[in-house]
Write a protein that holds these residues in place. Structure first.
Motif, PDB file in Angstrom:
ATOM      1  N   ILE A  23       0.838  -1.204   0.000  1.00 52.97           N
ATOM      2  CA  ILE A  23       0.000   0.000   0.000  1.00 52.97           C
ATOM      3  C   ILE A  23       0.871   1.252   0.000  1.00 52.97           C
ATOM      4  CG2 ILE A  23      -1.623   1.349   1.408  1.00 52.97           C
ATOM      5  CD1 ILE A  23      -2.864  -1.396   2.223  1.00 52.97           C
ATOM      6  N   MET A  24       1.984   1.202   0.724  1.00 53.94           N
ATOM      7  CA  MET A  24       2.902   2.344   0.730  1.00 53.94           C
ATOM      8  C   MET A  24       3.470   2.604  -0.664  1.00 53.94           C
ATOM      9  SD  MET A  24       4.890   1.684   4.335  1.00 53.94           S
ATOM     10  CE  MET A  24       6.025   3.043   4.152  1.00 53.94           C
ATOM     11  N   VAL A  25       3.811   1.543  -1.391  1.00 54.60           N
ATOM     12  CA  VAL A  25       4.352   1.700  -2.745  1.00 54.60           C
ATOM     13  C   VAL A  25       3.299   2.309  -3.668  1.00 54.60           C
ATOM     14  CG1 VAL A  25       5.152   0.440  -4.783  1.00 54.60           C
ATOM     15  CG2 VAL A  25       6.100  -0.107  -2.545  1.00 54.60           C
ATOM     16  N   VAL A  26       2.090   1.775  -3.631  1.00 56.69           N
ATOM     17  CA  VAL A  26       1.027   2.284  -4.510  1.00 56.69           C
ATOM     18  C   VAL A  26       0.661   3.724  -4.129  1.00 56.69           C
ATOM     19  CG1 VAL A  26      -1.376   1.965  -5.219  1.00 56.69           C
ATOM     20  CG2 VAL A  26       0.144  -0.008  -5.045  1.00 56.69           C
ATOM     21  N   ALA A  27       0.510   3.983  -2.838  1.00 55.04           N
ATOM     22  CA  ALA A  27       0.189   5.352  -2.402  1.00 55.04           C
ATOM     23  C   ALA A  27       1.334   6.307  -2.727  1.00 55.04           C
ATOM     24  CB  ALA A  27      -0.109   5.371  -0.907  1.00 55.04           C
ATOM     25  N   GLY A  28       2.557   5.807  -2.642  1.00 60.79           N
ATOM     26  CA  GLY A  28       3.724   6.643  -2.940  1.00 60.79           C
ATOM     27  C   GLY A  28       3.753   7.122  -4.375  1.00 60.79           C
ATOM     28  N   LEU A  75      10.835  -3.533  -8.042  1.00 60.95           N
ATOM     29  CA  LEU A  75      10.331  -2.199  -7.687  1.00 60.95           C
ATOM     30  C   LEU A  75      11.475  -1.275  -7.297  1.00 60.95           C
ATOM     31  CD1 LEU A  75       7.087  -3.112  -5.732  1.00 60.95           C
ATOM     32  CD2 LEU A  75       7.212  -1.607  -7.724  1.00 60.95           C
ATOM     33  N   ILE A  76      12.400  -1.775  -6.495  1.00 57.87           N
ATOM     34  CA  ILE A  76      13.538  -0.934  -6.090  1.00 57.87           C
ATOM     35  C   ILE A  76      14.373  -0.554  -7.308  1.00 57.87           C
ATOM     36  CG2 ILE A  76      15.732  -0.966  -4.838  1.00 57.87           C
ATOM     37  CD1 ILE A  76      14.260  -2.327  -2.566  1.00 57.87           C
ATOM     38  N   LEU A  77      14.596  -1.503  -8.216  1.00 61.14           N
ATOM     39  CA  LEU A  77      15.342  -1.186  -9.434  1.00 61.14           C
ATOM     40  C   LEU A  77      14.609  -0.144 -10.274  1.00 61.14           C
ATOM     41  CD1 LEU A  77      16.620  -4.730 -10.475  1.00 61.14           C
ATOM     42  CD2 LEU A  77      17.941  -2.849  -9.479  1.00 61.14           C
ATOM     43  N   LEU A  78      13.285  -0.239 -10.345  1.00 58.85           N
ATOM     44  CA  LEU A  78      12.497   0.763 -11.060  1.00 58.85           C
ATOM     45  C   LEU A  78      12.657   2.136 -10.412  1.00 58.85           C
ATOM     46  CD1 LEU A  78      10.284   1.476 -13.225  1.00 58.85           C
ATOM     47  CD2 LEU A  78       8.640   1.071 -11.391  1.00 58.85           C
ATOM     48  N   GLY A 105       8.338   1.139   1.516  1.00 55.03           N
ATOM     49  CA  GLY A 105       7.344   0.117   1.186  1.00 55.03           C
ATOM     50  C   GLY A 105       7.967  -1.070   0.477  1.00 55.03           C
ATOM     51  N   ALA A 106       8.852  -0.806  -0.475  1.00 55.85           N
ATOM     52  CA  ALA A 106       9.503  -1.903  -1.205  1.00 55.85           C
ATOM     53  C   ALA A 106      10.408  -2.716  -0.280  1.00 55.85           C
ATOM     54  CB  ALA A 106      10.301  -1.352  -2.382  1.00 55.85           C
ATOM     55  N   PHE A 107      11.117  -2.039   0.611  1.00 51.65           N
ATOM     56  CA  PHE A 107      11.982  -2.763   1.555  1.00 51.65           C
ATOM     57  C   PHE A 107      11.155  -3.603   2.534  1.00 51.65           C
ATOM     58  CE2 PHE A 107      15.414   0.413   0.554  1.00 51.65           C
ATOM     59  CZ  PHE A 107      16.262  -0.515  -0.033  1.00 51.65           C
ATOM     60  N   ILE A 108      10.007  -3.104   2.925  1.00 52.01           N
ATOM     61  CA  ILE A 108       9.119  -3.898   3.793  1.00 52.01           C
ATOM     62  C   ILE A 108       8.665  -5.153   3.053  1.00 52.01           C
ATOM     63  CG2 ILE A 108       6.825  -3.930   4.862  1.00 52.01           C
ATOM     64  CD1 ILE A 108       7.318  -1.000   5.670  1.00 52.01           C
TER      65      ILE A 108
END
Length: 136
Positions: free
Chosen positions: A18-23, A76-79, A123-126
């Protein structure tokens, strides 16, 4: 007892997702005069890629596939790293018409990275570092 632990780990990964999408809707870059940009204003294709990778991570979380979840988290982190690099390069390219390199660097420096990246990366690290056991 074990089922509650597994459910809590899934919930933590879902919070990261959710943090990634909201981010993707939070301010990621500040361009003077124009204002703050989120992923959708930076580039639609990168935003769609972020959401597709998030959907892949969601599929891995729901199906208890820790390996799949970690792969999509790493993607995601690479993106995000690619996007940060592209923003900096694009800012430098945008001011390439200036006659002196120092002026180019000075003007490219006015494009600032904003706090939304913290939410994206966190978010990605979580998603990556929360242990997801495959056993039920």
């Amino acid at each position: 007892m074990y089922f509650g632990t597994l459910r809590n780990m899934k919930n933590i990964q879902l919070i990261g997702l959710i943090m990634v999408v909201a981010g993707s809707f939070l301010p990621l870059v500040h361009v003077p005069v124009i204002g703050n940009w989120n992923y959708w204003k930076i580039d639609h294709y990168l935003a769609v890629t972020c959401w597709v990778l998030s959907a892949g991570a969601l599929f891995g979380i729901v199906n208890n596939s820790g390996k799949m979840t970690k792969i999509f988290g790493i993607l995601l982190i690479l993106l995000f790293l690619f996007t940060l690099f592209a923003v900096k390069v694009q800012a430098a390219e945008y001011f390439s018409f200036m006659p002196f390199k120092s002026w180019q660097n000075k003007l490219a420096g006015i494009v600032k990275i904003k706090w939304g990246w913290i939410v994206e990366f966190l978010g990605a690290f979580i998603i990556i570092f929360t242990k997801n056991n495959n056993k039920l």
